[in-house]
Design an enzyme around this catalytic site. Structure first.
Site, PDB file in Angstrom:
ATOM      1  N   PRO A 168       0.791  -1.234   0.000  1.00 49.57           N
ATOM      2  CA  PRO A 168       0.000   0.000   0.000  1.00 49.57           C
ATOM      3  C   PRO A 168       0.826   1.289   0.000  1.00 49.57           C
ATOM      4  O   PRO A 168       1.762   1.452   0.770  1.00 49.57           O
ATOM      5  CB  PRO A 168      -0.834  -0.104   1.273  1.00 49.57           C
ATOM      6  CG  PRO A 168      -0.988  -1.564   1.473  1.00 49.57           C
ATOM      7  CD  PRO A 168       0.333  -2.164   1.021  1.00 49.57           C
ATOM      8  N   CYS A 169       0.404   2.189  -0.879  1.00 48.19           N
ATOM      9  CA  CYS A 169       1.107   3.462  -1.029  1.00 48.19           C
ATOM     10  C   CYS A 169       0.492   4.578  -0.194  1.00 48.19           C
ATOM     11  O   CYS A 169       1.114   5.622  -0.006  1.00 48.19           O
ATOM     12  CB  CYS A 169       1.118   3.883  -2.494  1.00 48.19           C
ATOM     13  SG  CYS A 169      -0.524   4.217  -3.172  1.00 48.19           S
ATOM     14  N   GLN A 170      -0.715   4.382   0.330  1.00 48.44           N
ATOM     15  CA  GLN A 170      -1.407   5.463   1.029  1.00 48.44           C
ATOM     16  C   GLN A 170      -0.572   6.114   2.134  1.00 48.44           C
ATOM     17  O   GLN A 170      -0.631   7.329   2.295  1.00 48.44           O
ATOM     18  CB  GLN A 170      -2.746   4.977   1.606  1.00 48.44           C
ATOM     19  CG  GLN A 170      -3.753   4.578   0.574  1.00 48.44           C
ATOM     20  CD  GLN A 170      -3.679   3.094   0.259  1.00 48.44           C
ATOM     21  OE1 GLN A 170      -2.640   2.462   0.399  1.00 48.44           O
ATOM     22  NE2 GLN A 170      -4.792   2.535  -0.188  1.00 48.44           N
TER      23      GLN A 170
END
Length: 176
Positions: free
Chosen positions: A82-84
């Site tokens: 995940p890049c969030q």
């Protein structure tokens, strides 16, 4: 000369874009997908039925994935964790964000003992990458190289950039 086929585990698989791209350059068979999002898992299952993706089980959570049954049977771990936590579009909480799955990804890399790791993330992860991820991969015995590439470089009509990370190491009797 026979070209080897590599077995891969895909984490945070999404719609399996990394795996499909990898198959364009090497013979890779995905033997397990790990995807928590129900909608993405449903699409993975549908694409398997249609023959676009390799038939493989879908595990629902990287945090609970058991590496023991897979150790010695997998050559590559791929994933766009995940890049969030690192995206400029988010709150940028980085390693303090509960969605930061690098610690879980590192656990899988150690547990699987794979000789190749191929990961992807947003440019906002660069500081964390150089401070944490890269040193940890090197500590695990990987040679590491990385590159920041835009989608436009592959002919796409947009410029979205991504960091690609390749870790590789030689296996011996002590590493798996």
């Amino acid at each position: 000369m026979a070209t080897p086929t590599y077995n891969a585990i895909s984490i945070c698989s999404g719609y399996s874009g990394i795996d499909l791209g990898l198959r364009e350059i090497i013979r890779a068979t995905t033997v397990c997908y790990v995807e928590i999002e129900i909608s993405a898992a449903a699409i993975l299952a549908e694409r398997m039925e249609e023959g676009y993706l390799d038939q493989a089980p879908i595990w629902s959570d990287v945090k609970t994935f058991d590496t023991k049954p897979w150790r010695g049977k997998v050559d590559i771990l791929t994933g766009g964790f995940p890049c969030q936590p690192f995206s400029v579009a988010g709150a940028q909480r980085g390693e303090d964000d509960p969605r930061n799955l690098w610690p879980d990804t590192a656990r899988l890399i150690r547990g699987l003992g794979v000789p190749i790791v191929f990961l992807e993330n947003v440019p906002g992860i660069l500081r964390y990458y150089f401070d944490t991820i890269r040193p940890e991969l090197r500590e695990m015995g990987y040679e590491v190289t990385e590159g920041l590439f835009s989608a436009a470089e592959t002919g796409a009509p947009h410029r979205r950039q991504r960091l690609f990370i390749l870790g590789y190491r030689q296996l011996d009797d002590t590493t798996g």
